[in-house]
Design a protein around this motif. Structure first.
Motif, PDB file in Angstrom:
ATOM      1  N   LEU A  98       3.642   7.221 -43.982  1.00  0.00           N
ATOM      2  CA  LEU A  98       2.980   5.996 -44.420  1.00  0.00           C
ATOM      3  C   LEU A  98       2.912   5.873 -45.937  1.00  0.00           C
ATOM      4  CD1 LEU A  98       0.135   5.887 -41.765  1.00  0.00           C
ATOM      5  CD2 LEU A  98       2.213   4.491 -41.824  1.00  0.00           C
ATOM      6  N   SER A  99       2.906   6.975 -46.649  1.00  0.00           N
ATOM      7  CA  SER A  99       2.789   6.897 -48.109  1.00  0.00           C
ATOM      8  C   SER A  99       4.123   6.911 -48.843  1.00  0.00           C
ATOM      9  CB  SER A  99       1.902   8.030 -48.632  1.00  0.00           C
ATOM     10  OG  SER A  99       2.497   9.281 -48.372  1.00  0.00           O
ATOM     11  N   THR A 100       5.187   7.421 -48.227  1.00  0.00           N
ATOM     12  CA  THR A 100       6.468   7.535 -48.944  1.00  0.00           C
ATOM     13  C   THR A 100       7.575   6.658 -48.382  1.00  0.00           C
ATOM     14  OG1 THR A 100       7.292   9.381 -47.601  1.00  0.00           O
ATOM     15  CG2 THR A 100       5.960   9.942 -49.536  1.00  0.00           C
ATOM     16  N   CYS A 101       7.306   5.925 -47.311  1.00  0.00           N
ATOM     17  CA  CYS A 101       8.358   5.137 -46.673  1.00  0.00           C
ATOM     18  C   CYS A 101       8.096   3.636 -46.799  1.00  0.00           C
ATOM     19  CB  CYS A 101       8.487   5.505 -45.191  1.00  0.00           C
ATOM     20  SG  CYS A 101       8.883   7.240 -44.900  1.00  0.00           S
ATOM     21  N   ASN A 102       9.166   2.864 -46.853  1.00  0.00           N
ATOM     22  CA  ASN A 102       9.107   1.407 -46.890  1.00  0.00           C
ATOM     23  C   ASN A 102      10.202   0.851 -45.997  1.00  0.00           C
ATOM     24  OD1 ASN A 102       7.106   0.637 -49.014  1.00  0.00           O
ATOM     25  ND2 ASN A 102       8.436   1.911 -50.268  1.00  0.00           N
ATOM     26  N   LEU A 103       9.999  -0.374 -45.536  1.00  0.00           N
ATOM     27  CA  LEU A 103      11.068  -1.095 -44.856  1.00  0.00           C
ATOM     28  C   LEU A 103      11.846  -1.863 -45.912  1.00  0.00           C
ATOM     29  CD1 LEU A 103       9.306  -2.490 -41.678  1.00  0.00           C
ATOM     30  CD2 LEU A 103      11.050  -0.735 -41.803  1.00  0.00           C
ATOM     31  N   VAL A 104      13.162  -1.754 -45.866  1.00  0.00           N
ATOM     32  CA  VAL A 104      14.026  -2.403 -46.848  1.00  0.00           C
ATOM     33  C   VAL A 104      15.080  -3.213 -46.106  1.00  0.00           C
ATOM     34  CG1 VAL A 104      15.676  -2.007 -48.716  1.00  0.00           C
ATOM     35  CG2 VAL A 104      13.680  -0.527 -48.498  1.00  0.00           C
ATOM     36  N   VAL A 105      15.255  -4.473 -46.529  1.00  0.00           N
ATOM     37  CA  VAL A 105      16.333  -5.297 -45.985  1.00  0.00           C
ATOM     38  C   VAL A 105      17.541  -5.041 -46.869  1.00  0.00           C
ATOM     39  CG1 VAL A 105      17.127  -7.629 -45.486  1.00  0.00           C
ATOM     40  CG2 VAL A 105      14.740  -7.018 -45.083  1.00  0.00           C
ATOM     41  N   ASN A 106      18.566  -4.436 -46.288  1.00  0.00           N
ATOM     42  CA  ASN A 106      19.740  -4.039 -47.059  1.00  0.00           C
ATOM     43  C   ASN A 106      20.747  -5.177 -47.215  1.00  0.00           C
ATOM     44  OD1 ASN A 106      20.939  -1.955 -48.534  1.00  0.00           O
ATOM     45  ND2 ASN A 106      22.310  -1.457 -46.863  1.00  0.00           N
ATOM     46  N   THR A 107      20.502  -6.310 -46.595  1.00  0.00           N
ATOM     47  CA  THR A 107      21.382  -7.473 -46.681  1.00  0.00           C
ATOM     48  C   THR A 107      20.865  -8.381 -47.800  1.00  0.00           C
ATOM     49  OG1 THR A 107      21.716  -7.317 -44.304  1.00  0.00           O
ATOM     50  CG2 THR A 107      22.384  -9.375 -45.349  1.00  0.00           C
ATOM     51  N   PRO A 108      21.742  -8.841 -48.716  1.00  0.00           N
ATOM     52  CA  PRO A 108      21.278  -9.710 -49.807  1.00  0.00           C
ATOM     53  C   PRO A 108      20.600 -10.973 -49.275  1.00  0.00           C
ATOM     54  CG  PRO A 108      23.533  -9.003 -50.194  1.00  0.00           C
ATOM     55  CD  PRO A 108      23.176  -8.570 -48.803  1.00  0.00           C
TER      56      PRO A 108
END
Length: 154
Positions: A98-108
């Motif tokens: 919970l403290s070191t992870c994020n959701l990232v959208v890898n598509t521009p």
């Protein structure tokens, strides 16, 4: 004496065979269930001037931890919704996740609207929504943090 040795061997083997499934059943397989929605907006707003923001279909969403290590990934459907299950990394605790992870959208972002930026990525913090126990499976339910949602980062 030989009969006693055979009896002891039989009892030992029987005990080992009975105890093995019990020990195995106590080891839970930890999984992550990743789910949420992605909208075609750089600031996470679902409504702009009272109008619903369009969704972001076919976007690659990744759960990234630490130095960008991809743990689980998913692709949004036509409604901008993503969901996938992956293995929980053994080297991470729930608090570290919970403290070191994020959701990232890898598509521009420009893929869903050409007037939006083609550089940068949408990113969202995550939240833990509970655990589902299914036999030996321990599924941790992870979603995006509402109302923060995805925001464009450099």
């Amino acid at each position: 004496m030989a009969l006693n040795l055979k009896s002891l061997l039989f009892v030992s083997l029987f005990t080992a065979l009975v105890a093995a499934p019990i020990a195995e059943a106590t080891v839970r397989i930890r999984l992550l269930q990743l789910q949420g929605s992605v909208f075609c907006t750089p600031d996470g707003n679902i409504l702009v001037n009272g109008t619903a923001t369009p969704v972001f279909p076919n976007a690659v969403v990744q759960l990234r931890c630490g130095a960008g290590n991809v743990v689980v990934s998913a692709i949004t459907n036509g409604a901008g919704v993503f969901s996938n299950i992956g293995l929980f990394p053994l080297n991470l605790s729930l608090s570290a996740l919970l403290s070191t992870c994020n959701l990232v959208v890898n598509t521009p972002l420009s893929n869903c609207n050409s007037t939006l930026p083609s550089v940068g990525r949408l990113q969202s913090p995550i939240q833990f929504n509970g655990t589902i126990l299914l036999g030996p499976l321990n599924i941790l339910n992870i979603t995006i943090v509402s109302p923060v949602r995805f925001r464009l980062v450099a």
